[in-house]
Structure formats: structure tokens, C-alpha cells
Design a protein around this motif. Structure first.
Motif, short mmCIF file in Angstrom:
data_model
loop_
_atom_site.label_atom_id
_atom_site.label_comp_id
_atom_site.label_asym_id
_atom_site.label_seq_id
_atom_site.Cartn_x
_atom_site.Cartn_y
_atom_site.Cartn_z
N PRO A 124 1.95 5.68 -3.16
CA PRO A 124 2.99 5.40 -4.16
C PRO A 124 4.07 4.42 -3.72
O PRO A 124 4.51 3.59 -4.52
N ARG A 125 4.51 4.48 -2.47
CA ARG A 125 5.58 3.58 -2.04
C ARG A 125 5.13 2.11 -2.11
O ARG A 125 5.86 1.25 -2.59
N VAL A 185 6.05 -1.17 -5.06
CA VAL A 185 6.37 -2.57 -4.75
C VAL A 185 5.44 -3.48 -5.55
O VAL A 185 5.88 -4.47 -6.14
N ASP A 186 4.16 -3.14 -5.61
CA ASP A 186 3.19 -3.92 -6.36
C ASP A 186 3.52 -3.95 -7.85
O ASP A 186 3.40 -4.97 -8.50
N LEU A 187 3.97 -2.81 -8.39
CA LEU A 187 4.31 -2.73 -9.81
C LEU A 187 5.69 -3.30 -10.12
O LEU A 187 6.01 -3.56 -11.28
N GLY A 188 6.53 -3.45 -9.10
CA GLY A 188 7.88 -3.95 -9.33
C GLY A 188 8.81 -2.89 -9.90
O GLY A 188 9.68 -3.19 -10.71
N CYS A 189 8.62 -1.65 -9.48
CA CYS A 189 9.46 -0.56 -9.98
C CYS A 189 9.96 0.25 -8.78
O CYS A 189 9.59 -0.02 -7.65
N GLY A 190 10.76 1.24 -9.04
CA GLY A 190 11.28 2.09 -7.98
C GLY A 190 10.28 3.17 -7.57
O GLY A 190 9.49 3.66 -8.39
N HIS A 191 10.33 3.53 -6.31
CA HIS A 191 9.44 4.56 -5.77
C HIS A 191 9.65 5.89 -6.50
O HIS A 191 8.71 6.57 -6.88
N ARG A 192 10.91 6.28 -6.68
CA ARG A 192 11.23 7.55 -7.34
C ARG A 192 10.76 7.55 -8.80
O ARG A 192 10.22 8.54 -9.29
N ASP A 195 -5.64 2.15 -11.91
CA ASP A 195 -4.48 3.01 -12.23
C ASP A 195 -3.23 2.16 -12.42
O ASP A 195 -2.46 2.37 -13.36
N ARG A 196 -3.02 1.21 -11.52
CA ARG A 196 -1.83 0.36 -11.61
C ARG A 196 -1.87 -0.50 -12.87
O ARG A 196 -0.85 -0.68 -13.53
N ALA A 197 -3.06 -0.99 -13.24
CA ALA A 197 -3.18 -1.78 -14.48
C ALA A 197 -2.88 -0.91 -15.70
O ALA A 197 -2.22 -1.35 -16.64
N GLU A 198 -3.33 0.34 -15.68
CA GLU A 198 -3.08 1.26 -16.80
C GLU A 198 -1.58 1.58 -16.90
O GLU A 198 -1.03 1.64 -18.00
N ILE A 199 -0.91 1.75 -15.77
CA ILE A 199 0.54 2.02 -15.78
C ILE A 199 1.27 0.81 -16.36
O ILE A 199 2.19 0.96 -17.16
#
Length: 95
Positions: A25-26, A30-37, A63-67
Motif C-alpha cells: 500500500p505505501r 505513491v503510484d496512485l498519487g494519493c495518501g497512504h492513509r 487493482d490500481r487501475a480499478e481504483i
């Protein structure tokens, strides 16, 4: 003479997951450009797709593409055309 240490089962699983493109997740945050929390909250409470191996969470490229698709905000064509009209220079009258 030292002998090479044999990898533990946890190291083997991590190596296997990373080889297949999975990220923890951490790193996925970074890959998604969002916060870890924010990402962990989405995984735990909002049903974001992920894979669990024991207590560890992993996110595949799919999974990341779906998010990304779930969190996408579509453009509003009417709003865009209003903005374009308001930024145009007024037409000059013919003399």
C-alpha cells in the motif's frame, strides 16, 4: 567462509508478489498519487480491490487501475462550454 542465508517464506512471498507487479500500500499510494492513509481507509472500509496474503495487503496493476477508475471525476460538458464562453473575447462590430 560464510554461507548464503536461505530466504525466509516471507521474503519468498514478497519477491514473488513484486515480480508479478504487486505493490504494498505505501508504494501503491505513491503510484496512485494519493495518501497512504487514504488508500488504507479505502482498502479497509470502502471496498477498494486488493489481495491479502496473511495480514499483508498487496495491489496489482489491475487493482490500481480499478481504483483510478472508481475515483475518477467525469468532466461536465455544460460547465466546460460555459467556461469557454466566458473566456472568449467579445466579437467586434463591423464598422
Amino acid at each position: 567462509m560464510s554461507t548464503p542465508s536461505t530466504p525466509t517464506p516471507a521474503e519468498d512471498a514478497e519477491t514473488m508478489m513484486r515480480r508479478d507487479g504487486y505493490l504494498p500500500p505505501r508504494e501503491a499510494a505513491v503510484d496512485l498519487g494519493c495518501g497512504h492513509r487514504w488508500l488504507l481507509d479505502g482498502l479497509n472500509q470502502h471496498g477498494f480491490p486488493h489481495t491479502r496474503m496473511g495480514r499483508a495487503k498487496w495491489l496489482s496493476p489491475e487493482d490500481r487501475a480499478e481504483i483510478r477508475k472508481l475515483c475518477r471525476v467525469p468532466a461536465e460538458p455544460a460547465k466546460i462550454s460555459r467556461l469557454r464562453r466566458s473566456t472568449r473575447k467579445p466579437a467586434r462590430a463591423a464598422a
